[in-house]
Scaffold this motif. Structure first.
Motif, mmCIF file in Angstrom:
data_model
loop_
_atom_site.group_PDB
_atom_site.id
_atom_site.type_symbol
_atom_site.label_atom_id
_atom_site.label_comp_id
_atom_site.label_asym_id
_atom_site.label_seq_id
_atom_site.Cartn_x
_atom_site.Cartn_y
_atom_site.Cartn_z
ATOM 1 N N TYR A 179 -6.858 -0.902 -0.932
ATOM 2 C CA TYR A 179 -6.289 -1.771 -0.110
ATOM 3 C C TYR A 179 -7.229 -2.415 1.323
ATOM 4 O O TYR A 179 -6.981 -2.879 1.873
ATOM 5 C CB TYR A 179 -5.613 -0.253 0.789
ATOM 6 C CG TYR A 179 -4.745 -0.829 1.981
ATOM 7 C CD1 TYR A 179 -3.725 -1.582 1.720
ATOM 8 C CD2 TYR A 179 -4.548 -0.285 3.357
ATOM 9 C CE1 TYR A 179 -3.623 -1.840 3.668
ATOM 10 C CE2 TYR A 179 -3.865 -0.518 4.364
ATOM 11 C CZ TYR A 179 -3.193 -1.123 4.368
ATOM 12 O OH TYR A 179 -1.837 -1.288 5.559
ATOM 13 N N PHE A 226 1.003 -1.406 0.200
ATOM 14 C CA PHE A 226 0.168 0.143 -0.017
ATOM 15 C C PHE A 226 0.872 0.706 0.054
ATOM 16 O O PHE A 226 0.568 1.921 -0.990
ATOM 17 C CB PHE A 226 -0.542 0.312 1.031
ATOM 18 C CG PHE A 226 -1.126 1.421 1.247
ATOM 19 C CD1 PHE A 226 -2.403 1.778 0.574
ATOM 20 C CD2 PHE A 226 -1.325 2.278 2.460
ATOM 21 C CE1 PHE A 226 -3.160 2.942 1.271
ATOM 22 C CE2 PHE A 226 -1.666 3.468 3.169
ATOM 23 C CZ PHE A 226 -2.664 4.061 1.900
ATOM 24 N N LYS A 251 2.295 2.018 -3.094
ATOM 25 C CA LYS A 251 2.236 2.301 -4.378
ATOM 26 C C LYS A 251 1.287 3.571 -4.164
ATOM 27 O O LYS A 251 1.408 4.705 -5.219
ATOM 28 C CB LYS A 251 0.729 1.806 -4.469
ATOM 29 C CG LYS A 251 0.612 -0.551 -5.228
ATOM 30 C CD LYS A 251 -0.926 -1.111 -5.717
ATOM 31 C CE LYS A 251 -0.251 -2.020 -6.338
ATOM 32 N NZ LYS A 251 -1.452 -2.358 -6.146
ATOM 33 N N CYS A 252 1.444 3.426 -3.046
ATOM 34 C CA CYS A 252 1.099 5.454 -2.611
ATOM 35 C C CYS A 252 2.247 6.581 -3.420
ATOM 36 O O CYS A 252 2.005 7.979 -3.916
ATOM 37 C CB CYS A 252 0.023 5.506 -1.529
ATOM 38 S SG CYS A 252 -1.247 5.017 -0.855
ATOM 39 N N GLU A 266 -6.046 4.400 -4.108
ATOM 40 C CA GLU A 266 -4.929 3.281 -3.528
ATOM 41 C C GLU A 266 -5.677 2.334 -1.988
ATOM 42 O O GLU A 266 -5.888 0.720 -1.617
ATOM 43 C CB GLU A 266 -3.661 3.539 -3.196
ATOM 44 C CG GLU A 266 -2.990 3.808 -4.757
ATOM 45 C CD GLU A 266 -3.161 2.382 -5.338
ATOM 46 O OE1 GLU A 266 -2.983 1.656 -5.514
ATOM 47 O OE2 GLU A 266 -2.539 3.052 -6.160
#
Length: 307
Positions: free
Chosen positions: A161, A120, A123-124, A157
């Motif tokens: 998540y 998570f 990706k952020c 995201e």
């Protein structure tokens, strides 16, 4: 033969008398309430503008997650399958081939918590580097608080998540070695909120500086990979001393925010223990500090975006 009609002469005296009889008013034009287009608003007003757009950001994030899943055959199943496949790959490499599972209780649960939660943040941060630079045309065409762009990335995201967390819980409590559900699991949402705060601040910080240093878009994924290995995703922190590493490595590891996220969730879920106060203070300091630094630095450069 007729002569054309002529207009009567203009009686200027009558018009002058009418003008003199009308009331005299004076209007003062001031520029005090005018603002320059694209100017950076004060910090409090900036936050208020973002808050006013909260419903749009949330609905946009939901729509984008849904549209991305509709473009594939398996749809939203990929939100679950992707971290599961990554976890299986890391298990085969590190758990089976390299033997990193030795000395780790419930290595499957230990590994999937690390992979799912770290993915998570990765990706952020990667999306944050492209949040502003990939939307230059929209920034030039519309006036809005630019922080909405990296915030929208984190929201998208975050929705994905939540699906991954549901799959994570199923893997931990249904697969062998099954864990016992205890009340300490109630502390996990608090840890995850701190993780989201830290990740949002980092995404804002990277979005701001990628505008000035475009190479960060390439550097950040490389650094994230090193960060992945330095956060005890695949091996236990307790085995560092057994590997003959100097104690300074353990000290640095403990101040790694993502190590604290993973370690605290593992304590609550796998080992039914409450994370100690030091862990809460370290992670809380990172979460609040990174959010403030990231948001303020992004706001200060508001006028530079889109140039």
């Amino acid at each position: 033969m007729t002569t054309p009609a002529t207009e009567p002469p203009l009686d200027t005296g009558a018009y002058q008398a009418l003008f003199d009889a009308s009331p005299k008013t004076t209007k003062v034009v001031t520029l005090a309430n005018l603002t320059r287009v694209g100017a950076r608003p004060p910090l409090g007003q900036y936050i208020a503008l973002l808050w006013a757009r909260r419903n749009f950001l949330w609905r946009d994030a939901r729509a984008r997650v849904g549209s991305n899943s509709r473009e594939s055959v398996l749809g939203k199943l990929w939100l679950v399958l992707e971290p599961v496949i990554n976890g299986l790959t890391y298990y085969l490499i590190f758990g089976v081939i390299m033997g990193a599972s030795r000395g780790v209780t419930n290595f499957v649960g230990y590994l999937v918590i690390g992979v799912f939660l770290f993915q998570f943040t990765t990706k952020c941060t990667t999306g944050g580097t492209r949040a502003v630079t990939s939307n230059t045309n929209m920034i030039r065409a519309f006036t809005f608080p630019r922080a909405a762009l990296p915030i929208a990335v984190v929201l998208r995201e975050l929705l994905s998540y939540l699906w991954a967390l549901a799959a994570l819980a199923a893997l931990i409590y249904l697969l062998p070695e099954q864990e016992t559900f205890t009340w300490r699991v109630a502390l996990v949402p608090v840890v995850l909120v701190l993780q989201v705060m830290f990740t949002l601040g980092l995404a804002l910080f990277l979005a701001r500086w990628t505008v000035a240093i475009r190479d960060l878009a390439t550097i950040v994924p490389l650094v994230s990979r090193i960060w992945l290995y330095a956060s005890c995703v695949f091996f236990s922190f307790d085995t560092l001393e057994d590997r003959g590493l100097p104690p300074i490595y353990g000290t640095v590891m403990q101040y790694n925010p993502m190590f604290q996220v993973l370690d605290m969730v593992r304590d609550c879920v796998l080992y039914a223990t409450i994370p100690d106060l030091t862990s809460w203070l370290i992670l809380g300091g990172w979460a609040v500090g990174m959010l403030v630094i990231g948001f303020v630095s992004f706001w200060r450069a508001e006028e530079s975006y889109g140039r």
